[in-house]
Every structure is written in C-alpha cells, then in structure tokens.
Design an enzyme around this catalytic site. Structure first.
Site, PDB file in Angstrom:
ATOM      1  N   HIS A 196       2.392   1.817  -3.284  1.00 59.52           N
ATOM      2  CA  HIS A 196       1.259   2.735  -3.753  1.00 59.52           C
ATOM      3  C   HIS A 196       1.959   4.209  -3.953  1.00 59.52           C
ATOM      4  CE1 HIS A 196      -2.693   0.010  -3.279  1.00 59.52           C
ATOM      5  NE2 HIS A 196      -1.553  -0.705  -3.843  1.00 59.52           N
ATOM      6  N   ASP A 256       1.012  -1.308   0.054  1.00 61.25           N
ATOM      7  CA  ASP A 256      -0.038   0.074   0.093  1.00 61.25           C
ATOM      8  C   ASP A 256       0.909   1.269  -0.025  1.00 61.25           C
ATOM      9  OD1 ASP A 256      -2.161   1.880   0.633  1.00 61.25           O
ATOM     10  OD2 ASP A 256      -3.233  -0.094   0.977  1.00 61.25           O
TER      11      ASP A 256
END
Length: 465
Positions: free
Chosen positions: A302, A279
C-alpha cells in the site's frame, strides 16, 4: 705353524678389542652430540609450545570478542531443527545463558529448520550488546493450540540495550492459514475467545512476526521475514534503531501484513531493503520522530505511510521524517499521510524526495478523512498537518497523481510541490486538492492548479504536540 696360529689369534683378538673401543668412543661422542641437539630441541620446542599457547590465547580472546566463548548454539541446548519437533524450550535456554554474558551470541545455524512457538527474549536484567545470529530458518506453528486465546506477537525482544539480529536466515510466519480468515484483527471478547479456543480455530487476534519493545540500540540486518501472520516487523517504544539489507516478502493480497511498523520510536534509520507485502511497506505511527528512510524498494503493498493517526479521538504526534531515494512498484499508494477525523496532535517536518513510482495508484496523497472500513463519524477536530515537502516525484500512476484532502476545520499548511513528473493511464483522474495550502515550486506534469497559496485565514488547532 702353531706359533703363527697363536699370533693370528692374538692379532685378531687385539683387532677386535680396538674396534670395540673405537666403536664405544664413537657412540659416546655421538651420544653427547645427540644430548646437546636434544637439549637444544627441547628448548626450542618449549619456546614453540609457549608461542602456540599464546597464539591460542589470542585466538580465544578474538573469538570471545566476536561471541566465541560467549556463543550459545541452539543445537547445544537440545534443538532438533527438523521443522517438526518444538524447539521453543531450546531457544529459551540458549537465550537465558546468553543473557548473562555481555557481547554474547545466540547462534541459529544454517541448514536447519526450527519450529518455534511464541517466545519472548526479554531483559531488562540481560547484559548489553547481545547478538542473535540467524542463519537458519525459524517457522511458526500453525496449530491453534500453540496460540491459545490470541497473542499480539510471535517472536519478541523486549527491554534490551544493544540488541542485534543479523544473518542470512529466515523468519517464516506461515501466515496463509491466518489470512484465509478475513475477520477483524481487533481484540475479541472473552466469550468469543473461549469459543475459538475450544473450537480448534486460530484466534482472531493475529500476531506480529517479530517485535522489539522498549529497547535502545536495535539493529536488524540481512535477514528475511516472510509470510507473517499480520505485521512482519514492529518497533514499539524503541530508540536508536537501524534496519538494513532486510527482505520482507508476502503476497500482495495478504491482509494487514505491514512490512515495518514504527510506533513511539525515535532515531530510526531504514535503508537498502526490499519490502513486499499486503499492506503498508512502512507504517509510521504516533510518537515517532527523527525517522530516515532511504534506498528502499516497495511493492507490492500500500506504499509508505504516516498514519492512520487520531483514531477514536486520540492525540497523535509525528515529526521530522525523511523518505528519499525510494522506488515503489505496483502499490496502491506512493507516499501517504492518513488521519482519522476527530483526532488531535500534529504531523510536521516531512520530506518525500527522489521518489520513483511505477504503476502506482496515487503517488502523492494526504487523506484526513481516512476510514478503514466500518462506521466512521465526522469530526470537527483533526490532526494538524504542516510542513510537508514533495521533491522530485517521478514515474507512472494508474488512478490519480495527487490527492490532497485536508480537514475543513484544520487545513493543511506549508505543503510544497517541487519537480513532480507523473504520467497517467488513459483512464486516470485529475489532481485533487481540498483545503490544502502551500507553494508550487516548479511547473508539474500534469499541471496541479488546485493547491492554494499562502495560509488559511482561520485555522484553529487544539492538542498540538
């Protein structure tokens, strides 16, 4: 002849007596010299012993100042370190002892693997400046019974002043057993909790591996956090935080495994660290200000994000954030701001500078229509975004170089682009802007002609911070 024999005997007797007297005198003389040497040696020895004692005192004092006399090794409190027996109570006992001594140290030695269940190293009654010296490996239990109905964190330091976690050791969440369940991470209902607890399944609520809460003067340096159940490292309501030489490592497809998560925290420095996760490498949430991030490598993951902010019509405030000298490789995004529709508050005073990207999906992104799955509703209000500066963003992208999607009701203002040099693949998209106002400082590659100059004529905001 008799007289001669008698004379010889007399001479022999006299000679023997003389030799005896001379020997006694010589021995007595040496004895006196020996006593004087012995007396001198005794005095010298006393002085030497006295110096030695003082030396020990100095060494002891030095060790005490570095945690020597205030050092608490978990092995001394019954920890086995074999990776199988539960060492939670030993860690708790070592902490309770260290808690009472200012500048103390909890030692987790190298060469051991400690199985530790959910644990809280808590104040506020602890003495300040405690060091948690982590050189061994701490692993999380994978049995559902260890987690009950679900916990928000595995290892927690709370309400402390001057807490340092350092060393060459590892915190391993053994998260793969949690990742296989892709169910939502929101708190489930009591009914579902009871079902999961009785069924022997891991709870739906996944814990953060290492969390600091309500603490001032926090330092994390040198350690590795890997395979977290959810987020790896979280700071909530903390001030004066320093993170350096940190390694975070989880697979790129491990769900919701943020690297570093900041919330309601101020005066934070993150530097010289390598972050790989599933993430956001760094996630900056509401209540965070005066954040300085530099010399960080991110990927996979991310990217580095501010948000998501304003979920469920909440007010969110983030200000004074600098991200510079950062490298991102094989990440979904580069540097991003994301907000939900319907929120309020503001994001302002943001600098992204000297960002190197390699095979990054979208290097520059503002998304005020963020929706993380599920049903998302349109909202007339928004978190206001202003004063966002992008300087020297270079490298390669795979999807779109720039994506600035701002709110219809509250456009972004004060967005500047300076020295943007981004090379895309043959199938990449053009830059995109919507309701984004600011200034193009230099020519860019590719050309970005969608940023509007000046300020919008109507920009009504409510709930500013």
């Amino acid at each position: 002849m008799k007289m001669c024999g008698k004379n010889l005997k007399c001479l022999a007797t006299i000679a023997f007596i003389c030799i005896f007297v001379w020997s006694f005198s010589l021995e007595n003389c040496h004895g006196r010299e020996g006593r004087r040497w012995g007396a001198h040696r005794k005095t010298g020895g006393y002085r030497h012993h006295h110096v030695h004692v003082e030396s020990e005192d100095v060494v002891g004092s030095s060790l005490a100042s570095e945690g020597g006399s205030g050092s608490f090794n978990v092995l001394d409190f019954g920890a086995k370190g074999d990776g199988e027996e539960d060492d939670t109570k030993a860690f708790q006992a070592a902490w309770e002892s260290a808690c009472n001594a200012e500048g103390s140290m909890v030692e987790v030695p190298s060469g051991y693997e400690f199985l530790v269940g959910p644990i809280s190293f808590s104040g506020p009654n602890c003495q300040p400046n405690i060091v948690f010296q982590l050189d061994g490996k701490i692993i999380a239990p994978t049995s559902p019974s260890a987690w009950g109905s679900g916990l928000l964190q595995w290892i927690e330091f709370t309400k402390l002043k001057g807490i340092t976690v350092k060393g060459t050791g590892t915190i391993d969440g053994q998260g793969s057993v949690w990742w296989s369940d892709d169910s939502p991470t929101d708190d489930p209902t009591d009914e579902n909790l009871d079902k999961e607890s009785s069924s022997g399944r891991l709870p739906r609520t996944k814990p953060t591996a290492l969390r600091f809460y309500g603490s001032d003067g926090v330092t994390v340096t040198g350690i590795t956090i890997q395979n977290s159940q959810q987020a790896h490292l979280k700071f909530d309501s903390c001030t004066s935080v320093q993170v350096s030489s940190l390694t975070i490592s989880s697979p790129g497809d491990s769900p919701n495994t943020d690297g570093i998560h900041l919330q309601n925290s101020q005066n934070v420095i993150i530097s010289n660290s390598n972050l790989a996760c599933g993430d956001d490498c760094i996630s900056i949430q509401t209540g965070s200000s005066s954040i300085y991030i530099h010399d960080v490598n991110c990927g996979p993951g991310h990217g580095i994000s501010i948000g998501g902010l304003g979920r469920d019509q909440t007010k969110a405030c983030v200000s004074n954030v600098t991200v510079r000298d950062v490298k991102l490789q094989n990440t979904m995004n580069g540097v991003r701001i994301k907000t939900w529709q319907g929120g309020s508050g503001s994001v302002l005073g943001i600098l992204f500078s000297n960002i190197q990207v390699s095979d990054v999906g979208t290097p520059v992104k503002i998304d005020q229509y963020y929706c993380d799955g599920g049903r998302c509703h349109n909202g007339s209000s928004a978190v206001a975004i202003s004063g966002v500066n992008y300087v020297n963003i270079r490298g390669t992208y795979t999807s779109r170089p720039v994506h600035l999607a701002c709110s219809d009701s509250l456009p972004c203002t004060g967005v500047t682009l300076d020295t943007i040099q981004l090379e895309g693949s043959s199938h990449s998209n053009e830059p995109f802007c919507w309701k984004a106002y600011g200034e193009l400082k230099t020519s860019t590659v590719p050309p970005i002609d969608c940023l509007q100059s000046g300020n919008p004529s109507k920009a009504q905001a409510h709930g500013f911070c």
